[in-house]
Design a protein around this motif. Structure first.
Motif, PDB file in Angstrom:
ATOM      1  N   SER A   1     -83.987  -7.884 118.892  1.00 57.23           N
ATOM      2  CA  SER A   1     -85.122  -8.182 118.022  1.00 57.23           C
ATOM      3  C   SER A   1     -86.311  -8.613 118.863  1.00 57.23           C
ATOM      4  CB  SER A   1     -84.768  -9.273 117.007  1.00 57.23           C
ATOM      5  OG  SER A   1     -84.493 -10.497 117.662  1.00 57.23           O
ATOM      6  N   LEU A   2     -87.484  -8.458 118.273  1.00 52.43           N
ATOM      7  CA  LEU A   2     -88.727  -8.779 118.973  1.00 52.43           C
ATOM      8  C   LEU A   2     -89.643  -9.508 118.011  1.00 52.43           C
ATOM      9  CD1 LEU A   2     -90.596  -8.420 121.463  1.00 52.43           C
ATOM     10  CD2 LEU A   2     -91.265  -6.193 120.513  1.00 52.43           C
ATOM     11  N   GLU A   3     -90.152 -10.643 118.433  1.00 56.06           N
ATOM     12  CA  GLU A   3     -91.086 -11.391 117.592  1.00 56.06           C
ATOM     13  C   GLU A   3     -92.338 -11.716 118.398  1.00 56.06           C
ATOM     14  OE1 GLU A   3     -90.028 -15.586 116.794  1.00 56.06           O
ATOM     15  OE2 GLU A   3     -88.121 -15.168 117.826  1.00 56.06           O
TER      16      GLU A   3
ATOM     17  N   ARG B   1     -95.498 -14.246 118.735  1.00 52.30           N
ATOM     18  CA  ARG B   1     -96.073 -15.539 118.425  1.00 52.30           C
ATOM     19  C   ARG B   1     -97.511 -15.575 118.931  1.00 52.30           C
ATOM     20  NH1 ARG B   1     -90.885 -19.141 120.595  1.00 52.30           N
ATOM     21  NH2 ARG B   1     -89.353 -18.257 119.131  1.00 52.30           N
ATOM     22  N   HIS B   2     -98.206 -16.645 118.599  1.00 51.05           N
ATOM     23  CA  HIS B   2     -99.601 -16.750 119.007  1.00 51.05           C
ATOM     24  C   HIS B   2     -99.749 -16.710 120.526  1.00 51.05           C
ATOM     25  CE1 HIS B   2    -103.754 -18.005 119.216  1.00 51.05           C
ATOM     26  NE2 HIS B   2    -103.410 -19.016 119.997  1.00 51.05           N
ATOM     27  N   ASP B   3     -98.850 -17.357 121.234  1.00 51.71           N
ATOM     28  CA  ASP B   3     -98.993 -17.494 122.678  1.00 51.71           C
ATOM     29  C   ASP B   3     -97.958 -16.719 123.483  1.00 51.71           C
ATOM     30  OD1 ASP B   3     -96.858 -18.990 121.850  1.00 51.71           O
ATOM     31  OD2 ASP B   3     -97.280 -20.708 123.148  1.00 51.71           O
ATOM     32  N   ALA B   4     -97.062 -15.989 122.827  1.00 52.33           N
ATOM     33  CA  ALA B   4     -96.010 -15.283 123.567  1.00 52.33           C
ATOM     34  C   ALA B   4     -95.316 -14.250 122.690  1.00 52.33           C
ATOM     35  CB  ALA B   4     -94.974 -16.274 124.109  1.00 52.33           C
ATOM     36  N   ALA B   5     -94.700 -13.269 123.365  1.00 58.06           N
ATOM     37  CA  ALA B   5     -93.775 -12.355 122.704  1.00 58.06           C
ATOM     38  C   ALA B   5     -92.373 -12.781 123.110  1.00 58.06           C
ATOM     39  CB  ALA B   5     -94.038 -10.920 123.145  1.00 58.06           C
ATOM     40  N   VAL B   6     -91.460 -12.758 122.163  1.00 56.13           N
ATOM     41  CA  VAL B   6     -90.092 -13.201 122.423  1.00 56.13           C
ATOM     42  C   VAL B   6     -89.135 -12.044 122.138  1.00 56.13           C
ATOM     43  CG1 VAL B   6     -88.275 -14.840 121.828  1.00 56.13           C
ATOM     44  CG2 VAL B   6     -90.675 -15.588 121.840  1.00 56.13           C
ATOM     45  N   LEU B   7     -88.371 -11.672 123.165  1.00 59.91           N
ATOM     46  CA  LEU B   7     -87.427 -10.562 123.053  1.00 59.91           C
ATOM     47  C   LEU B   7     -86.008 -11.113 123.113  1.00 59.91           C
ATOM     48  CD1 LEU B   7     -86.909  -7.445 123.061  1.00 59.91           C
ATOM     49  CD2 LEU B   7     -86.903  -7.587 125.565  1.00 59.91           C
TER      50      LEU B   7
ATOM     51  N   LEU C   1     -82.078 -10.160 123.356  1.00 60.61           N
ATOM     52  CA  LEU C   1     -81.170  -9.090 123.761  1.00 60.61           C
ATOM     53  C   LEU C   1     -79.842  -9.234 123.023  1.00 60.61           C
ATOM     54  CD1 LEU C   1     -81.819  -9.108 127.620  1.00 60.61           C
ATOM     55  CD2 LEU C   1     -82.997  -7.792 125.834  1.00 60.61           C
ATOM     56  N   LYS C   2     -79.118  -8.132 122.916  1.00 60.36           N
ATOM     57  CA  LYS C   2     -77.868  -8.139 122.158  1.00 60.36           C
ATOM     58  C   LYS C   2     -76.786  -8.999 122.802  1.00 60.36           C
ATOM     59  CE  LYS C   2     -78.351  -3.841 119.560  1.00 60.36           C
ATOM     60  NZ  LYS C   2     -77.749  -2.517 119.228  1.00 60.36           N
ATOM     61  N   ASP C   3     -76.917  -9.283 124.093  1.00 61.59           N
ATOM     62  CA  ASP C   3     -75.917 -10.136 124.747  1.00 61.59           C
ATOM     63  C   ASP C   3     -76.229 -11.624 124.599  1.00 61.59           C
ATOM     64  OD1 ASP C   3     -78.089 -10.462 126.413  1.00 61.59           O
ATOM     65  OD2 ASP C   3     -77.155  -9.574 128.177  1.00 61.59           O
ATOM     66  N   GLY C   4     -77.265 -11.932 123.798  1.00 63.98           N
ATOM     67  CA  GLY C   4     -77.592 -13.336 123.534  1.00 63.98           C
ATOM     68  C   GLY C   4     -78.695 -13.904 124.392  1.00 63.98           C
ATOM     69  N   VAL C   5     -79.128 -13.174 125.410  1.00 65.33           N
ATOM     70  CA  VAL C   5     -80.202 -13.645 126.286  1.00 65.33           C
ATOM     71  C   VAL C   5     -81.539 -13.524 125.557  1.00 65.33           C
ATOM     72  CG1 VAL C   5     -81.440 -13.215 128.435  1.00 65.33           C
ATOM     73  CG2 VAL C   5     -78.937 -13.063 128.371  1.00 65.33           C
ATOM     74  N   THR C   6     -82.398 -14.519 125.724  1.00 66.12           N
ATOM     75  CA  THR C   6     -83.728 -14.516 125.121  1.00 66.12           C
ATOM     76  C   THR C   6     -84.787 -14.590 126.217  1.00 66.12           C
ATOM     77  OG1 THR C   6     -82.928 -15.607 123.111  1.00 66.12           O
ATOM     78  CG2 THR C   6     -85.294 -15.697 123.538  1.00 66.12           C
ATOM     79  N   LEU C   7     -85.769 -13.696 126.123  1.00 69.63           N
ATOM     80  CA  LEU C   7     -86.846 -13.620 127.106  1.00 69.63           C
ATOM     81  C   LEU C   7     -88.177 -13.854 126.406  1.00 69.63           C
ATOM     82  CD1 LEU C   7     -85.761 -10.274 128.860  1.00 69.63           C
ATOM     83  CD2 LEU C   7     -84.966 -12.593 129.385  1.00 69.63           C
ATOM     84  N   GLY C   8     -89.056 -14.580 127.059  1.00 71.55           N
ATOM     85  CA  GLY C   8     -90.397 -14.793 126.543  1.00 71.55           C
ATOM     86  C   GLY C   8     -91.427 -14.402 127.571  1.00 71.55           C
TER      87      GLY C   8
ATOM     88  N   VAL D   1     -89.364  -0.426 120.847  1.00 72.53           N
ATOM     89  CA  VAL D   1     -90.430  -1.428 120.895  1.00 72.53           C
ATOM     90  C   VAL D   1     -91.554  -1.066 119.930  1.00 72.53           C
ATOM     91  CG1 VAL D   1     -92.228  -2.460 122.348  1.00 72.53           C
ATOM     92  CG2 VAL D   1     -89.912  -2.161 123.243  1.00 72.53           C
ATOM     93  N   ARG D   2     -91.972   0.198 119.957  1.00 77.37           N
ATOM     94  CA  ARG D   2     -93.049   0.646 119.070  1.00 77.37           C
ATOM     95  C   ARG D   2     -92.691   0.419 117.607  1.00 77.37           C
ATOM     96  NH1 ARG D   2     -93.299   6.183 120.159  1.00 77.37           N
ATOM     97  NH2 ARG D   2     -91.984   6.537 118.345  1.00 77.37           N
ATOM     98  N   GLU D   3     -91.452   0.754 117.255  1.00 77.95           N
ATOM     99  CA  GLU D   3     -91.012   0.567 115.867  1.00 77.95           C
ATOM    100  C   GLU D   3     -90.910  -0.911 115.517  1.00 77.95           C
ATOM    101  OE1 GLU D   3     -87.230   1.760 112.972  1.00 77.95           O
ATOM    102  OE2 GLU D   3     -87.526   2.779 114.899  1.00 77.95           O
ATOM    103  N   ALA D   4     -90.389  -1.727 116.439  1.00 79.54           N
ATOM    104  CA  ALA D   4     -90.253  -3.158 116.178  1.00 79.54           C
ATOM    105  C   ALA D   4     -91.609  -3.821 115.995  1.00 79.54           C
ATOM    106  CB  ALA D   4     -89.502  -3.822 117.327  1.00 79.54           C
TER     107      ALA D   4
END
Length: 387
Positions: free
Chosen positions: A133-135, A137-143, A145-152, A166-169
């Motif tokens: 999933s991809l969200e 926010r005002h100051d960041a994009a948060v991705l 991953l399916k393995d539970g890792v979260t990247l900002g 990504v384009r669809e999300a």
């Protein structure tokens, strides 16, 4: 959550070249890819003709010098034939340039760019990894991953192909025009030497291109209606070789199949908006064109080069994910992309037309252009510099 300046989703040619182009910056980069590139045992059926401008880009980022030169063939000339008497020829010598481009395997470039990215001190590789999933926010994009890792990160780049997740999300629209055609690809050994000449035939059953490979080898792309493509794929190896040789006017004599034929559906894809707050698209995620021009990946490399340039030149106080900053990248790339999409689509439709008189006019146009050296050389020089 792991924090970065930039997340690139997609480690193909466009995404990996963008990452490598940023190797000397202070940007903290995450590269997310589900399937790392691999080299086939023999010749790769996926072949690209790389323009001089993009060879220069690959040289500048340090990738070109590491490629196996024995797997690269320069294009010294190109011969284009209409479906009648029309003919148009281009020569590097006549245009005062060393070559019109180079032909090489996709996996050769992909693996070298991948290895370069792996050695980068400012890059963290997440592979194999699949986005969940991809969200924004005002100051960041948060991705996530399916393995539970979260990247900002301040910016996410979608480099994940024409069916971009990504384009669809992000909710960006892509308008697709399906041609009802497939591109049939395969590699052959040839009886006669090609002398580093590329050939293209506009035929009643589609557009056939011969691209020179090192030695007496070629790669072909035959863009043809679905039913004919399926028929070609159903042929025995011997019959397929005979059909391709006959369609190419036996210019290179008998052909011997080196890789099994494969096919992919062709479509024109326009993406009106390639940036949004904290998001930019590059490569096939941002556009799709007919393969008759051979410029698909060249557009992708130019996307990567332009976005990298913007990021390198950004001041420390600038927010690289701000939409106003990203709009400059979109404006810089729009003209070339629209021009190539419009031109290739128009050529495809022109040579597919069965309207009385159109065939004579299109073949006449090719032959007249061939007799106007200034116009012909201007076309070559524009292509060399722009793509």
């Amino acid at each position: 959550m792991q924090h970065f300046d930039l997340i690139i989703v997609g480690g193909g040619l466009a995404g990996a070249s963008l990452a490598v182009a940023l190797r000397e910056t202070r940007l903290r980069i995450a590269l997310v890819e589900a399937n790392p590139p691999r080299r086939p045992d023999a010749w790769d059926a996926r072949i690209y003709a790389i323009s001089p401008a993009n060879i220069e880009f690959l040289e500048r980022i340090g990738a070109w010098k590491h490629l196996d030169a024995s797997r690269i063939a320069p294009i010294r000339a190109m011969e284009v034939y209409g479906d009648g008497s029309g003919h148009l020829g281009f020569s590097a010598y006549d245009s005062g340039v060393p070559n019109l481009g180079c032909v090489l395997e996709s996996s050769l470039m992909a693996c070298e760019l991948w290895e370069s990215a792996k050695r980068q001190s400012n890059l963290t590789l997440f592979s194999p990894a699949v986005p969940a999933s991809l969200e924004f926010r005002h100051d960041a994009a948060v991705l996530h991953l399916k393995d539970g890792v979260t990247l900002g990160a301040r910016l996410v780049v979608g480099a994940d192909g024409r069916d971009s997740w990504v384009r669809e999300a992000a909710g960006l629209k892509a308008w697709n025009t399906h041609y009802g055609d497939k591109g049939v690809v395969a590699n052959f050994a040839t009886e006669k030497a090609h002398h580093n000449v590329a050939f293209q035939w506009f035929r009643g059953d589609g557009i056939l291109a011969y691209l020179p490979l090192p030695g007496n080898r070629i790669s072909i792309v035959w863009s043809t209606p679905d039913c004919h493509a399926d028929q070609l794929l159903s042929l025995s190896a011997g019959d397929f070789c005979e059909r391709v040789a006959e369609a190419g006017q036996r210019r290179l004599g008998a052909l011997e199949l080196l890789t099994p034929p494969a096919a992919f559906s062709l479509r024109l894809m326009r993406v009106p908006q390639t940036v949004a707050p904290r998001l930019a698209l590059v490569g096939d995620a941002a556009h799709g064109i007919h393969p008759l021009s051979g410029h698909g990946i060249n557009l992708g490399f130019q996307d990567a080069m332009e976005l990298a340039r913007r990021l390198v030149e950004a001041q420390a106080w600038q927010d690289i994910g701000d939409e106003r900053f990203l709009q400059r990248y979109q404006r810089a790339r729009r003209e070339e992309t629209v021009l190539m999409q419009t031109t290739t689509d128009a050529l495809k439709r022109l040579f597919a037309s069965q309207v009385t008189g159109v065939g004579m006019l299109r073949n006449f146009g090719l032959s007249v252009t061939n007799r106007l050296p200034y116009v012909k050389n201007s076309l070559v020089r524009y292509a060399l510099g722009a793509f």
